[in-house]
Design an enzyme around this catalytic site. Structure first.
Site, PDB file in Angstrom:
ATOM      1  CG  ASN A  41      43.269  42.253  34.965  1.00  0.00           C
ATOM      2  OD1 ASN A  41      43.032  43.344  34.442  1.00  0.00           O
ATOM      3  ND2 ASN A  41      42.334  41.330  35.161  1.00  0.00           N
ATOM      4  CD1 TRP A  42      47.261  47.181  37.365  1.00  0.00           C
ATOM      5  CD2 TRP A  42      47.048  49.383  37.049  1.00  0.00           C
ATOM      6  NE1 TRP A  42      48.387  47.783  37.870  1.00  0.00           N
ATOM      7  CE2 TRP A  42      48.281  49.142  37.689  1.00  0.00           C
ATOM      8  CE3 TRP A  42      46.703  50.696  36.739  1.00  0.00           C
ATOM      9  CZ2 TRP A  42      49.166  50.164  38.037  1.00  0.00           C
ATOM     10  CZ3 TRP A  42      47.581  51.723  37.078  1.00  0.00           C
ATOM     11  CH2 TRP A  42      48.800  51.451  37.726  1.00  0.00           C
ATOM     12  CE  LYS A  43      40.696  41.834  38.582  1.00  0.00           C
ATOM     13  NZ  LYS A  43      39.865  40.863  39.250  1.00  0.00           N
ATOM     14  CG  HIS A  72      39.655  38.543  33.325  1.00  0.00           C
ATOM     15  ND1 HIS A  72      38.658  38.740  34.247  1.00  0.00           N
ATOM     16  CD2 HIS A  72      40.799  38.409  34.030  1.00  0.00           C
ATOM     17  CE1 HIS A  72      39.188  38.732  35.469  1.00  0.00           C
ATOM     18  NE2 HIS A  72      40.493  38.532  35.352  1.00  0.00           N
ATOM     19  CD  GLU A 109      36.951  40.585  37.022  1.00  0.00           C
ATOM     20  OE1 GLU A 109      37.479  41.543  36.440  1.00  0.00           O
ATOM     21  OE2 GLU A 109      37.410  40.095  38.084  1.00  0.00           O
ATOM     22  CD  GLU A 124      43.012  35.060  35.845  1.00  0.00           C
ATOM     23  OE1 GLU A 124      43.805  35.631  36.597  1.00  0.00           O
ATOM     24  OE2 GLU A 124      42.072  35.630  35.279  1.00  0.00           O
ATOM     25  N   GLY A 162      39.890  37.353  43.222  1.00  0.00           N
ATOM     26  CA  GLY A 162      39.480  38.460  44.082  1.00  0.00           C
ATOM     27  C   GLY A 162      38.855  38.017  45.395  1.00  0.00           C
ATOM     28  CB  SER A 194      43.728  34.961  45.669  1.00  0.00           C
ATOM     29  OG  SER A 194      42.356  35.271  45.538  1.00  0.00           O
ATOM     30  N   GLY A 212      45.731  40.331  39.914  1.00  0.00           N
ATOM     31  CA  GLY A 212      44.731  41.392  39.893  1.00  0.00           C
ATOM     32  C   GLY A 212      45.016  42.432  40.964  1.00  0.00           C
ATOM     33  N   GLY A 213      44.310  42.324  42.074  1.00  0.00           N
ATOM     34  CA  GLY A 213      44.374  43.328  43.144  1.00  0.00           C
ATOM     35  C   GLY A 213      45.777  43.693  43.583  1.00  0.00           C
TER      36      GLY A 213
HETATM   37  C1  PEP Z   1      42.441  38.574  37.905  1.00  0.00           C
HETATM   38  O1  PEP Z   1      41.416  39.259  37.899  1.00  0.00           O
HETATM   39  O2  PEP Z   1      42.977  38.247  36.831  1.00  0.00           O
HETATM   40  C2  PEP Z   1      42.998  38.178  39.187  1.00  0.00           C
HETATM   41  C3  PEP Z   1      43.895  37.240  39.200  1.00  0.00           C
HETATM   42  O3  PEP Z   1      42.515  38.848  40.306  1.00  0.00           O
HETATM   43  P1  PEP Z   1      43.036  38.717  41.818  1.00  0.00           P
HETATM   44  O4  PEP Z   1      44.527  38.577  41.780  1.00  0.00           O
HETATM   45  O5  PEP Z   1      42.592  39.981  42.461  1.00  0.00           O
HETATM   46  O6  PEP Z   1      42.382  37.483  42.377  1.00  0.00           O
END
Ligand code: PEP
Length: 234
Positions: free
Chosen positions: A7-9, A85, A87, A154, A160, A196, A217-218
């Site tokens: 997920n590049w956001k 999601h 966010e 999640e 994050g 994470s 994500g990141g």
């Molecule tokens: C996400 O936003 O779906 C996510 C899993 O982020 P991160 O891996 O950065 O916690």
């Protein structure tokens, strides 16, 4: 075979995505790789990586300035879309009811929705984790859904934040999701864990029962971070 979804956001560039696709081209894996990127990057050529969006409108077309319909996403060649999601739930007040309408829109356009559920820190501390997960699954997925769906657990407090639940907490959450999906006639639906995930914890997380892959994500933004996750499991 696991599902590894990125997920590049609101990050990256079209050139960066082209570079990522090239870097992933020769990675030896049987896992399914999905990259959910900003709308403007959809359509980048990739024969190995499945592309996805990160949100979709509840509407098919019309006077909804700024929105993008599921059909429009599908027309780019994308096959997946993240729906609900945390966010979107946090910053755009998306409820399970809205998420369910988006899932319906995605399915009718032939996209596979990746439906996110998970508890906030307040809900966790109030002992409501299981309740939130179960209602999230039941209320975000329409009753008449076929099996073309993915669920992602999640924990919102961990996204994050560099935090992860214990193995036992992940196992308990995924078992509840699997049981809930079974009660809805959706057994076999892949259930991803997200929050994470990185190269150093991916294999352990994906060894937990009912964890069919990860939503990242990141650590999905750079090949050096993403490839070790992809290759951490067969
Ligand atoms: C996400 O936003 O779906 C996510 C899993 O982020 P991160 O891996 O950065 O916690």
């Amino acid at each position: 075979m696991k599902v590894i979804a990125g997920n590049w956001k609101m990050n990256g560039t079209r050139t960066g995505l082209t570079d990522m696709v090239a870097a992933l081209q020769n990675v030896e894996t049987e896992n399914k790789i999905i990259l959910c990127v900003p709308y403007t990057m959809l359509g980048v050529e990739s024969n190995r990586i499945y592309m996805g969006a990160q949100d979709v409108s509840t509407h098919d077309h019309g006077a909804y300035t700024g929105e993008v319909s599921a059909q429009m996403v599908a027309a780019t060649g994308a096959k997946y879309v993240i729906v609900g999601h945390s966010e979107r739930r946090q910053y755009h007040n998306e409820t399970n009811d809205i998420v369910r309408q988006k899932v319906t829109a995605a399915l009718s356009a032939g996209l596979t929705p990746i439906v996110c559920v998970g508890e906030t820190m307040d809900e966790k501390q109030a002992g409501k984790t299981m309740e939130i997960i179960e209602s999230g699954v039941k209320e975000s997925i329409p009753n008449d859904t076929n099996k073309n769906i993915i669920v992602a657990y999640e924990p919102r407090w961990a996204i994050g934040a560099g935090l992860t639940p214990t193995k036992e907490e992940i196992a308990e959450a995924h078992k509840l999701i699997a049981d809930t999906l079974m009660s809805m006639g959706l057994s076999g639906t892949p259930i991803l864990y997200g929050a994470s995930v990185k190269g150093s914890n991916a294999a352990e997380i994906m060894s937990i029962p009912n964890v069919d892959g990860v939503l990242v994500g990141g650590a999905s933004l750079k090949p050096d971070d993403f490839i070790p996750i992809i290759t951490s499991v067969k």
